[in-house]
Every structure is written in structure tokens, then in C-alpha cells.
Design a protein around this motif. Structure first.
Motif, PDB file in Angstrom:
ATOM      1  N   ALA A   1       0.805  -1.225   0.000  1.00 52.64           N
ATOM      2  CA  ALA A   1       0.000   0.000   0.000  1.00 52.64           C
ATOM      3  C   ALA A   1       0.838   1.275   0.000  1.00 52.64           C
ATOM      4  CB  ALA A   1      -0.936  -0.001   1.208  1.00 52.64           C
ATOM      5  N   SER A   2       2.091   1.184   0.402  1.00 50.84           N
ATOM      6  CA  SER A   2       2.934   2.389   0.404  1.00 50.84           C
ATOM      7  C   SER A   2       4.085   2.257  -0.591  1.00 50.84           C
ATOM      8  CB  SER A   2       3.458   2.683   1.814  1.00 50.84           C
ATOM      9  OG  SER A   2       4.213   1.587   2.289  1.00 50.84           O
TER      10      SER A   2
ATOM     11  N   ILE B   1      -5.611   6.835  -8.480  1.00 42.11           N
ATOM     12  CA  ILE B   1      -6.968   7.096  -7.980  1.00 42.11           C
ATOM     13  C   ILE B   1      -7.916   5.990  -8.455  1.00 42.11           C
ATOM     14  CG2 ILE B   1      -8.947   8.676  -8.121  1.00 42.11           C
ATOM     15  CD1 ILE B   1      -6.698   9.767  -6.354  1.00 42.11           C
ATOM     16  N   ARG B   2      -7.775   5.560  -9.709  1.00 40.60           N
ATOM     17  CA  ARG B   2      -8.615   4.460 -10.225  1.00 40.60           C
ATOM     18  C   ARG B   2      -8.364   3.168  -9.428  1.00 40.60           C
ATOM     19  NH1 ARG B   2      -8.002   6.906 -15.133  1.00 40.60           N
ATOM     20  NH2 ARG B   2      -6.165   5.738 -15.737  1.00 40.60           N
ATOM     21  N   LEU B   3      -7.101   2.925  -9.118  1.00 37.05           N
ATOM     22  CA  LEU B   3      -6.748   1.745  -8.336  1.00 37.05           C
ATOM     23  C   LEU B   3      -7.408   1.815  -6.954  1.00 37.05           C
ATOM     24  CD1 LEU B   3      -5.012  -0.847  -8.198  1.00 37.05           C
ATOM     25  CD2 LEU B   3      -3.133   0.586  -7.371  1.00 37.05           C
TER      26      LEU B   3
ATOM     27  N   GLY C   1      -6.870  -0.110   0.121  1.00 36.50           N
ATOM     28  CA  GLY C   1      -7.323   1.256  -0.106  1.00 36.50           C
ATOM     29  C   GLY C   1      -7.098   2.127   1.112  1.00 36.50           C
ATOM     30  N   LEU C   2      -7.513   1.637   2.263  1.00 34.89           N
ATOM     31  CA  LEU C   2      -7.332   2.400   3.502  1.00 34.89           C
ATOM     32  C   LEU C   2      -5.864   2.665   3.789  1.00 34.89           C
ATOM     33  CD1 LEU C   2      -9.997   0.674   5.783  1.00 34.89           C
ATOM     34  CD2 LEU C   2      -9.977   3.082   5.093  1.00 34.89           C
TER      35      LEU C   2
ATOM     36  N   TYR D   1     -11.610   0.335  -2.879  1.00 32.83           N
ATOM     37  CA  TYR D   1     -12.694   0.733  -1.982  1.00 32.83           C
ATOM     38  C   TYR D   1     -14.031   0.148  -2.395  1.00 32.83           C
ATOM     39  CZ  TYR D   1     -10.170   4.081   0.977  1.00 32.83           C
ATOM     40  OH  TYR D   1      -9.333   4.659   1.891  1.00 32.83           O
ATOM     41  N   SER D   2     -14.290   0.043  -3.674  1.00 34.58           N
ATOM     42  CA  SER D   2     -15.599  -0.418  -4.143  1.00 34.58           C
ATOM     43  C   SER D   2     -15.687  -1.936  -4.285  1.00 34.58           C
ATOM     44  CB  SER D   2     -15.951   0.256  -5.466  1.00 34.58           C
ATOM     45  OG  SER D   2     -15.039  -0.136  -6.471  1.00 34.58           O
ATOM     46  N   SER D   3     -14.594  -2.645  -4.068  1.00 36.70           N
ATOM     47  CA  SER D   3     -14.581  -4.098  -4.283  1.00 36.70           C
ATOM     48  C   SER D   3     -15.469  -4.851  -3.302  1.00 36.70           C
ATOM     49  CB  SER D   3     -13.153  -4.641  -4.181  1.00 36.70           C
ATOM     50  OG  SER D   3     -12.739  -4.654  -2.821  1.00 36.70           O
ATOM     51  N   GLY D   4     -15.595  -4.343  -2.094  1.00 43.24           N
ATOM     52  CA  GLY D   4     -16.345  -5.058  -1.073  1.00 43.24           C
ATOM     53  C   GLY D   4     -15.574  -6.219  -0.460  1.00 43.24           C
TER      54      GLY D   4
END
Length: 179
Positions: free
Chosen positions: A65-66, A81-83, A99-100, A88-91
Motif C-alpha cells: 500500500a505504500s 486514484i482508479r486503483l 485502499g485504507l 474501496y468499491s470491491s467489497g
């Protein structure tokens, strides 16, 4: 030879290191991935998605993530941003966690000013807190408070008003000291 001079060889090396499945080799693979030229951002995004969905090791996920998206975040902001939007929207918990965990580095960048996008992403997570990622969510909230206390206070008021239970208040309590 350097990563920049021979990106294809570096990319292949990162794949080989990742496939070794050892903590150290995976961290090294992520360091290489994060330093690859971003002339083909889809290759990097694809690899990050693939590796992120197949890995459960906490330290590796944090590095992904970093470190793994370092240049992508800085040089190809729209692709990054798309990634994040996908995560975030994957559930799916591992993707949401990525994402977080990627969001604080984005919020550290003063050139990034689309805070409403971040609020949109984290809104559902704040209103319906999952204990699996409450610490990561708190970290994002701390950075949001530092960036824009007024907007974040408004967001928190709305989140508390529409929360499904007391978990939202319990999750937010430790971050209010940031105000």
C-alpha cells in the motif's frame, strides 16, 4: 543496471522475487515495483491488484500500500486514484484494507486536494464499521482532520447521524484529539 535503465528486467525480477513467497523477497519485490518507471501504469496496477488479492501477510500488505505504489501515486495520479476506487468499491476485505492503507500517503501530498473523494470512499466504512479495519480507518480519519478539520467535522457529524449502531462513535472517539 538500474531499475530505470532496464525496467523490463526489473519487472521480471520483481515477479520472480514475489513468487519466492518469503517475507524478505516479497518486500524487495514491492520496493522494485514501487520504483519502476510509470510509463506503463497498467502493468504496475495489474501487479498490485494481483499481489494484493493473493497475499494475507500484514507486513507485506502495508508495504504494498505504500512502497509498491510509490511512483504510481506520485507520477500517475489518475491511475492511482482508479486503483484506489477499485479497492474501496470491491467489497472484499483485503482490497478495502489496501485502499485504507494507501490513503494516508495520498493525504500527505499537499497537491492532492480532492478530499470529497476520500469522504465518499470512507463514508460507508465509517457508518458501518468493521472491526477488521477500524485502526486503518482511524488513521485515515486522523489525516483527514489534519488536512481539513472543518470538512472532517462536518463529515463526522453526518456519519454519526446516519450510523447503524454505536460502533461508529467508538471508532471515532480516539481520533477526536486530532481536532
Amino acid at each position: 543496471a538500474s531499475i530505470v535503465a532496464q525496467p523490463e528486467a526489473a519487472f521480471n525480477l520483481a515477479d520472480a522475487l514475489w513468487n519466492q513467497r518469503w517475507l524478505e523477497t516479497r518486500l524487495l519485490a514491492l520496493t522494485i515495483l514501487g520504483r519502476l518507471p510509470t510509463s506503463n501504469p497498467d502493468l504496475i496496477s495489474e501487479r498490485v491488484r494481483e499481489w494484493g488479492s493473493s497475499c494475507k501477510e500484514e507486513k507485506v500488505l502495508k508495504a504494498l500500500a505504500s512502497d509498491g505504489v510509490q511512483r504510481l501515486r506520485k507520477e500517475q495520479r489518475e491511475d492511482f486514484i482508479r486503483l484506489l476506487e477499485d479497492w474501496y468499491s470491491s467489497g472484499e476485505l483485503p482490497q478495502v484494507l489496501l485502499g485504507l492503507r494507501s490513503t494516508p500517503d495520498l493525504l500527505k501530498d499537499k497537491k492532492f486536494d480532492n478530499l470529497p473523494l476520500i469522504f465518499r470512499w470512507v463514508g460507508p466504512l465509517v457508518r458501518d464499521v468493521d472491526l477488521e479495519f477500524k485502526e486503518d480507518l482511524r488513521e485515515v480519519m486522523r489525516y483527514l482532520i489534519r488536512r481539513s478539520p472543518q470538512e472532517t467535522a462536518f463529515f463526522i457529524r453526518q456519519a454519526l447521524a446516519s450510523a447503524h449502531d454505536g460502533k461508529t462513535a467508538r471508532m471515532l472517539r480516539p481520533v477526536v484529539d486530532e481536532f
